[in-house]
Design a protein around this motif. Structure first.
Motif, PDB file in Angstrom:
ATOM      1  N   GLY A 155       0.827  -1.205   0.000  1.00  0.00           N
ATOM      2  CA  GLY A 155       0.000   0.000   0.000  1.00  0.00           C
ATOM      3  C   GLY A 155       0.857   1.248   0.000  1.00  0.00           C
ATOM      4  N   ARG A 156       0.235   2.351   0.339  1.00  0.00           N
ATOM      5  CA  ARG A 156       0.942   3.649   0.339  1.00  0.00           C
ATOM      6  C   ARG A 156       1.948   3.683   1.480  1.00  0.00           C
ATOM      7  N   PRO A 157       3.205   4.044   1.197  1.00  0.00           N
ATOM      8  CA  PRO A 157       4.194   4.070   2.286  1.00  0.00           C
ATOM      9  C   PRO A 157       3.862   5.136   3.332  1.00  0.00           C
ATOM     10  N   LEU A 158       4.172   4.814   4.549  1.00  0.00           N
ATOM     11  CA  LEU A 158       3.911   5.718   5.659  1.00  0.00           C
ATOM     12  C   LEU A 158       4.947   6.855   5.620  1.00  0.00           C
ATOM     13  N   PRO A 159       4.520   8.113   5.788  1.00  0.00           N
ATOM     14  CA  PRO A 159       5.504   9.206   5.794  1.00  0.00           C
ATOM     15  C   PRO A 159       6.578   8.956   6.866  1.00  0.00           C
ATOM     16  N   LEU A 160       7.775   9.209   6.555  1.00  0.00           N
ATOM     17  CA  LEU A 160       8.963   9.032   7.430  1.00  0.00           C
ATOM     18  C   LEU A 160       9.400   7.573   7.588  1.00  0.00           C
ATOM     19  N   ILE A 161       8.456   6.608   7.538  1.00  0.00           N
ATOM     20  CA  ILE A 161       8.854   5.183   7.651  1.00  0.00           C
ATOM     21  C   ILE A 161       8.387   4.469   6.371  1.00  0.00           C
ATOM     22  N   PRO A 162       9.137   4.581   5.299  1.00  0.00           N
ATOM     23  CA  PRO A 162       8.672   4.036   4.014  1.00  0.00           C
ATOM     24  C   PRO A 162       8.550   2.511   3.986  1.00  0.00           C
ATOM     25  N   LEU A 163       9.219   1.841   4.944  1.00  0.00           N
ATOM     26  CA  LEU A 163       9.173   0.363   5.001  1.00  0.00           C
ATOM     27  C   LEU A 163       7.761  -0.136   5.313  1.00  0.00           C
ATOM     28  N   ILE A 164       6.993   0.710   5.998  1.00  0.00           N
ATOM     29  CA  ILE A 164       5.652   0.322   6.449  1.00  0.00           C
ATOM     30  C   ILE A 164       4.610   1.078   5.638  1.00  0.00           C
ATOM     31  N   SER A 165       3.541   0.362   5.250  1.00  0.00           N
ATOM     32  CA  SER A 165       2.472   1.032   4.504  1.00  0.00           C
ATOM     33  C   SER A 165       1.375   1.486   5.469  1.00  0.00           C
ATOM     34  N   VAL A 166       0.614   2.479   5.032  1.00  0.00           N
ATOM     35  CA  VAL A 166      -0.515   2.968   5.839  1.00  0.00           C
ATOM     36  C   VAL A 166      -1.506   1.834   6.059  1.00  0.00           C
ATOM     37  N   GLU A 167      -1.764   1.074   4.961  1.00  0.00           N
ATOM     38  CA  GLU A 167      -2.702  -0.055   5.041  1.00  0.00           C
ATOM     39  C   GLU A 167      -2.180  -1.132   5.987  1.00  0.00           C
ATOM     40  N   GLY A 168      -0.858  -1.316   5.977  1.00  0.00           N
ATOM     41  CA  GLY A 168      -0.246  -2.322   6.862  1.00  0.00           C
ATOM     42  C   GLY A 168      -0.467  -1.971   8.324  1.00  0.00           C
ATOM     43  N   LEU A 169      -0.261  -0.684   8.627  1.00  0.00           N
ATOM     44  CA  LEU A 169      -0.445  -0.238  10.015  1.00  0.00           C
ATOM     45  C   LEU A 169      -1.909  -0.407  10.435  1.00  0.00           C
ATOM     46  N   TRP A 170      -2.824  -0.010   9.529  1.00  0.00           N
ATOM     47  CA  TRP A 170      -4.256  -0.109   9.838  1.00  0.00           C
ATOM     48  C   TRP A 170      -4.691  -1.567  10.032  1.00  0.00           C
ATOM     49  N   ASN A 171      -4.253  -2.417   9.069  1.00  0.00           N
ATOM     50  CA  ASN A 171      -4.608  -3.840   9.176  1.00  0.00           C
ATOM     51  C   ASN A 171      -4.024  -4.473  10.431  1.00  0.00           C
ATOM     52  N   GLY A 172      -2.788  -4.119  10.744  1.00  0.00           N
ATOM     53  CA  GLY A 172      -2.138  -4.656  11.951  1.00  0.00           C
ATOM     54  C   GLY A 172      -2.947  -4.312  13.186  1.00  0.00           C
ATOM     55  N   LEU A 173      -3.346  -3.039  13.268  1.00  0.00           N
ATOM     56  CA  LEU A 173      -4.126  -2.602  14.435  1.00  0.00           C
ATOM     57  C   LEU A 173      -5.495  -3.279  14.470  1.00  0.00           C
ATOM     58  N   LEU A 174      -6.160  -3.326  13.293  1.00  0.00           N
ATOM     59  CA  LEU A 174      -7.525  -3.877  13.239  1.00  0.00           C
ATOM     60  C   LEU A 174      -7.536  -5.374  13.580  1.00  0.00           C
ATOM     61  N   PHE A 175      -6.603  -6.131  12.990  1.00  0.00           N
ATOM     62  CA  PHE A 175      -6.597  -7.583  13.231  1.00  0.00           C
ATOM     63  C   PHE A 175      -6.235  -7.896  14.693  1.00  0.00           C
ATOM     64  N   THR A 176      -5.283  -7.141  15.229  1.00  0.00           N
ATOM     65  CA  THR A 176      -4.918  -7.365  16.635  1.00  0.00           C
ATOM     66  C   THR A 176      -6.111  -7.032  17.526  1.00  0.00           C
TER      67      THR A 176
END
Lengths: 228, 258
Positions: free
Chosen positions: B87-108
């Protein structure tokens, strides 16, 4: 009356019979003690009184009902309650109250009657305030009292006890023995297995077993001690 | 002994007095809702579950205890979604995507709230009531020649013997430690070997115990396949219907279900 006639029993995986030529009659309201060394067949014998085992040879009768008749097993087990040696393996309920209710539930009694029986049984053993406790939080003595309450809730005529006071501290042992004596005075027959003669000084009769046979039968334990 | 998760906590709250069948149904609906929740649904469910815990006056520490054994699992779920979702890379941390962060939080969040919901059910329902509720729910299994009474006894026995087995593990462990076994030190292979030393006596003892327990049950008139009565009768009251209607209305209006 519980009556064993020429009772013999062999376990399938053992060549030697565990019981041989047992002839024994236990009257209503009697306190019978069964003593003998480990492995002499005491536990095997008492399991016949509750129809948990049925004779290889001979017969066992409970109030005229033959234990070999599987259709009578329910009624036999209602009349003859069995308290096993290890209370942990007899307690099946998630709370004290539910454990005592297990037997009456199997008898398909209505809930109100089950409640009354549970309350009366817990009161009889002095555990009325323990109804909601979880069994694994009880002490060894409390567990033993609970297993007696389990059986009392089924309104038995006979209670068979496999070393009921073993591994108890002296004061709890006294408490359990006094309870058994009180229940016997109320008319419930007791069949009490033990290694300790001091536990059965008040028994009406003592039977000594050895190598699967009844070696000796005496009146009170005192008579047996005098005979030794 | 550290096993405290899900133990019934006696109380007089509305949640404690609801019919167990209603609570089991609510847990099932809540579970399904949690599994398909989006942001809005997650917020509503969070409020509902927190509200339920407050009404039942359950201590937060006891609820959080329920999560402890699963913390590695939660971390793994979060990290896997964080690093392996495109997905779209997270500002300042390009290794992580915005969608990745959201999915990680939602699934947890989903797994945490599944556990919370189950813990609220078991902490507000007497085990026997829970078993009675399950017995009622299992009744249609009679069509497949399965007795709901037997299934209920199986569930009850499992609940009864889990603490007993945990106590036994402690005893076996202590007996082995007294003879020099060290369960804390050593390589992973050594630790696995030591666990097998615990498992063998435990399995052996459990098999022996099962035979004695079965005899004890038979001795008290239990017969496989026979019907039984229960010390407590289940009776749904107006309170139960109000609870179902309220929960259903909230979930439908917030489009969490349907």
């Amino acid at each position: 009356m519980i009556k064993a006639e020429n009772l013999a029993y062999s376990y399938a995986d053992q060549s030697m019979p565990a019981l041989k030529e047992i002839n024994l009659a236990i009257e209503e309201g009697e306190y019978l003690a069964v003593v003998g060394p480990i492995g002499c067949g005491k536990t095997t014998l008492i399991k016949h009184f509750n129809a948990l085992l049925t004779p290889t040879e001979g017969n066992v009768w409970v109030d005229g009902m033959n234990t070999k008749d599987a259709s009578l097993a329910g009624e036999i087990r209602r009349r003859v309650g069995m308290v096993f040696q290890n209370p942990d393996n007899q307690i099946v309920g998630m709370t004290v109250e539910e454990d005592v209710a297990f037997g009456p539930e199997n008898l398909r009694l209505p809930p109100a009657e089950i409640g009354q029986r549970v309350e009366a049984a817990l009161e009889a053993v002095g555990m009325k305030n323990y109804a909601r406790r979880r069994p694994h939080t009880l002490s060894g003595g409390e567990k033993r009292l609970l297993t007696i309450a389990d059986i009392l809730a089924m309104n038995p005529k006979y209670i068979v006890l496999d070393e009921p006071a073993s591994s108890l501290d002296p004061s709890t042992r006294e408490l359990v023995l006094a309870l058994l004596r009180r229940l016997n005075n109320q008319g419930i027959a007791m069949i009490h297995i033990t290694h300790h003669l001091e536990e059965i000084t008040f028994a009406d009769r003592v039977v000594v077993m050895d190598c699967g046979r009844i070696k000796e039968s005496a009146g009170r334990a005192r008579e047996l001690l005098h005979g030794l | 002994m550290g096993y405290k998760f899900g133990y019934y906590m006696h109380g007089e709250s509305v949640l404690h007095t609801l019919d167990p069948r209603v609570k089991i149904a609510a847990l099932t609906v809540a579970g399904l809702a949690v599994l398909r929740a989006d942001a809005l649904a997650a917020a509503v469910i969070t409020v509902l579950v927190a509200g339920a815990a407050l009404i039942a006056r359950l201590p937060a520490t006891r609820l959080l205890d329920a999560l402890k054994p699963m913390k590695i699992f939660f971390t793994l779920i979060f990290l896997l979604h964080l690093f392996f979702t495109e997905g779209r890379p997270l500002p300042l941390i390009p290794l992580i995507s915005v969608e990745g962060l959201w999915n990680g939080l939602l699934f947890t969040w989903r797994f945490i709230f599944l556990i919370f919901s189950a813990a609220i059910l078991t902490m507000t329902t007497r085990p026997s009531d829970l078993v009675s509720g399950l017995k009622w729910i299992f009744r249609p299994l009679k069509l497949f020649s399965l007795s709901s009474d037997d299934l209920a006894v199986m569930v009850a026995m499992t609940l009864r013997f889990v603490p007993a087995l945990l106590q036994e593990i402690d005893q076996i462990k202590e007996a082995q430690m007294a003879r020099g076994a060290d369960f804390k030190r050593g390589s992973l292979t050594e630790k696995v070997k030591r666990i097998s030393l615990l498992a063998l006596p435990l399995v052996r003892n459990s098999i022996l115990r099962a035979e004695e327990v079965a005899q004890g049950m038979e001795g008290r008139g239990y017969c496989l396949g026979e019907s039984r009565t229960c010390i407590r009768e289940l009776r749904a009251t107006a309170k139960d219907f109000i609870f179902i209607v309220t929960l259903g209305t909230v979930l439908i209006f917030t489009e969490i279900i349907l």
